[in-house]
Design a protein around this motif. Structure first.
Motif, PDB file in Angstrom:
ATOM      1  N   SER A   1     -75.517 -54.194 -75.828  1.00  0.00           N
ATOM      2  CA  SER A   1     -74.820 -54.899 -76.907  1.00  0.00           C
ATOM      3  C   SER A   1     -73.314 -54.958 -76.655  1.00  0.00           C
ATOM      4  N   ASN A   2     -72.784 -53.924 -76.005  1.00  0.00           N
ATOM      5  CA  ASN A   2     -71.351 -53.883 -75.679  1.00  0.00           C
ATOM      6  C   ASN A   2     -71.072 -54.196 -74.215  1.00  0.00           C
ATOM      7  N   SER A   3     -72.138 -54.310 -73.433  1.00  0.00           N
ATOM      8  CA  SER A   3     -72.025 -54.545 -71.979  1.00  0.00           C
ATOM      9  C   SER A   3     -71.161 -53.483 -71.309  1.00  0.00           C
ATOM     10  N   ARG A   4     -71.436 -52.213 -71.631  1.00  0.00           N
ATOM     11  CA  ARG A   4     -70.662 -51.121 -71.042  1.00  0.00           C
ATOM     12  C   ARG A   4     -71.282 -49.771 -71.385  1.00  0.00           C
ATOM     13  N   PHE A   5     -70.894 -48.753 -70.614  1.00  0.00           N
ATOM     14  CA  PHE A   5     -71.085 -47.375 -71.031  1.00  0.00           C
ATOM     15  C   PHE A   5     -69.956 -47.046 -72.009  1.00  0.00           C
ATOM     16  N   VAL A   6     -70.288 -46.440 -73.128  1.00  0.00           N
ATOM     17  CA  VAL A   6     -69.287 -46.141 -74.154  1.00  0.00           C
ATOM     18  C   VAL A   6     -68.917 -44.663 -74.089  1.00  0.00           C
ATOM     19  N   ALA A   7     -67.620 -44.366 -73.929  1.00  0.00           N
ATOM     20  CA  ALA A   7     -67.153 -42.981 -73.896  1.00  0.00           C
ATOM     21  C   ALA A   7     -67.485 -42.290 -75.221  1.00  0.00           C
ATOM     22  N   LEU A   8     -67.807 -41.008 -75.153  1.00  0.00           N
ATOM     23  CA  LEU A   8     -68.238 -40.294 -76.350  1.00  0.00           C
ATOM     24  C   LEU A   8     -67.186 -40.322 -77.449  1.00  0.00           C
ATOM     25  N   GLU A   9     -65.897 -40.235 -77.055  1.00  0.00           N
ATOM     26  CA  GLU A   9     -64.849 -40.223 -78.082  1.00  0.00           C
ATOM     27  C   GLU A   9     -64.674 -41.586 -78.742  1.00  0.00           C
ATOM     28  N   LYS A  10     -65.384 -42.612 -78.221  1.00  0.00           N
ATOM     29  CA  LYS A  10     -65.359 -43.943 -78.837  1.00  0.00           C
ATOM     30  C   LYS A  10     -66.715 -44.330 -79.423  1.00  0.00           C
ATOM     31  N   ASN A  11     -67.697 -43.471 -79.237  1.00  0.00           N
ATOM     32  CA  ASN A  11     -69.042 -43.720 -79.765  1.00  0.00           C
ATOM     33  C   ASN A  11     -69.025 -43.486 -81.274  1.00  0.00           C
ATOM     34  N   THR A  12     -69.326 -44.500 -82.056  1.00  0.00           N
ATOM     35  CA  THR A  12     -69.170 -44.418 -83.504  1.00  0.00           C
ATOM     36  C   THR A  12     -70.055 -43.340 -84.135  1.00  0.00           C
ATOM     37  N   LYS A  13     -71.185 -43.014 -83.498  1.00  0.00           N
ATOM     38  CA  LYS A  13     -72.091 -42.020 -84.061  1.00  0.00           C
ATOM     39  C   LYS A  13     -71.762 -40.599 -83.615  1.00  0.00           C
ATOM     40  N   ILE A  14     -71.016 -40.458 -82.524  1.00  0.00           N
ATOM     41  CA  ILE A  14     -70.794 -39.137 -81.939  1.00  0.00           C
ATOM     42  C   ILE A  14     -69.366 -38.637 -82.128  1.00  0.00           C
ATOM     43  N   LYS A  15     -68.383 -39.540 -82.157  1.00  0.00           N
ATOM     44  CA  LYS A  15     -66.981 -39.118 -82.077  1.00  0.00           C
ATOM     45  C   LYS A  15     -66.557 -38.185 -83.210  1.00  0.00           C
ATOM     46  N   LYS A  16     -67.165 -38.300 -84.384  1.00  0.00           N
ATOM     47  CA  LYS A  16     -66.783 -37.419 -85.492  1.00  0.00           C
ATOM     48  C   LYS A  16     -67.292 -35.994 -85.295  1.00  0.00           C
ATOM     49  N   SER A  17     -68.178 -35.799 -84.342  1.00  0.00           N
ATOM     50  CA  SER A  17     -68.724 -34.465 -84.066  1.00  0.00           C
ATOM     51  C   SER A  17     -68.027 -33.790 -82.892  1.00  0.00           C
ATOM     52  N   ILE A  18     -66.928 -34.387 -82.417  1.00  0.00           N
ATOM     53  CA  ILE A  18     -66.192 -33.850 -81.269  1.00  0.00           C
ATOM     54  C   ILE A  18     -64.828 -33.332 -81.715  1.00  0.00           C
ATOM     55  N   THR A  19     -64.472 -32.155 -81.238  1.00  0.00           N
ATOM     56  CA  THR A  19     -63.140 -31.580 -81.448  1.00  0.00           C
ATOM     57  C   THR A  19     -62.465 -31.399 -80.099  1.00  0.00           C
TER      58      THR A  19
END
Length: 239
Positions: free
Chosen positions: A177-195
């Motif tokens: 859908s984005n035509s790319r690998f998405v970095a975790l800190e930009k992944n809308t479902k994951i980034k809020k779980s990263i410190t």
């Protein structure tokens, strides 16, 4: 999902003691929560090695071909680790093949060692991931190249390095859908779980010495002759 408390990013970590205090500041009130940690000498860009140069490049066919070559040419080295493509990816990752896996550890001190032992000048970084919502317990029965989302992978303990490093992985998907690998800190479902924790450049060597006193070094994390020789080189330099 339990929210991770934020840490002031300007508050640089200057010692092992301070790092441990910051880790304890994370919300561990849920005893069943699994945090994973990654140390690196660059900020962000939480992408697997296969995707770092060009996240837009769909490497799926290239990766499949590499695994097929690995099975054919390296069969004497596999020793029963070729039961699935997930197992092969884990094994290949630890021996330098670029894959869609990103290394993590369940031990924050190991992540700190990797952060401080990198070759880049400047500050280092440790990332903490509250992984519970992203763990795929059925991942070994799936095709790693057809996952619907980026997932956390708990590897089998059949590799000395995985055991020594308390290794875990994130298994990344190419998002059509984005035509790319998405970095975790930009992944809308994951980034809020990263410190993100920032390690001051001037403290990295002192932190490595402190970690060594507690048995965290290249000799213990890479339990082979190469790891021992790297450790002896480091000890010789720091006498």
């Amino acid at each position: 999902m339990r929210k991770v408390r934020t840490i002031n990013q300007d508050d640089y970590i200057l010692s092992l003691t301070q790092f441990i205090e910051r880790i304890e500041f994370l919300d561990f009130s849920d005893s069943n929560s699994t945090y994973l940690f990654r140390g690196q000498d660059v900020k962000g860009n939480l992408l697997p090695s296969i995707a770092r140069n060009d996240p837009k490049n769909d490497t799926t066919n290239q990766e499949k071909e590499q695994l097929n070559h690995l099975k054919l040419i390296g069969s004497t080295f596999l020793e029963g680790n070729s039961d699935s493509n997930v197992d092969l990816l884990v094994l290949a990752q630890h021996f330098g093949l670029k894959t869609r896996l990103l290394d993590w550890s369940s031990n924050p001190l190991i992540a700190l060692w990797f952060a401080c032992s990198g070759n880049e000048e400047g500050d280092a970084y440790v990332y903490a991931l509250n992984s519970d919502a992203f763990l795929d317990k059925d991942i070994y029965s799936k095709d790693p190249f057809r996952l619907g989302k980026t997932s956390v992978l708990q590897p089998r303990l059949n590799n000395e390095r995985i055991i020594a490093q308390h290794g875990w992985f994130t298994l990344h998907r190419y998002a059509n859908s984005n035509s790319r690998f998405v970095a975790l800190e930009k992944n809308t479902k994951i980034k809020k779980s990263i410190t993100e924790l920032t390690i001051s450049q001037k403290s990295k060597e002192d932190i490595l010495k402190s970690l060594d006193r507690y048995g965290i070094n290249s000799r213990t994390l890479f339990p082979d002759l190469e790891g021992l020789c790297k450790y002896l080189n480091w000890k010789g330099t720091n006498r």
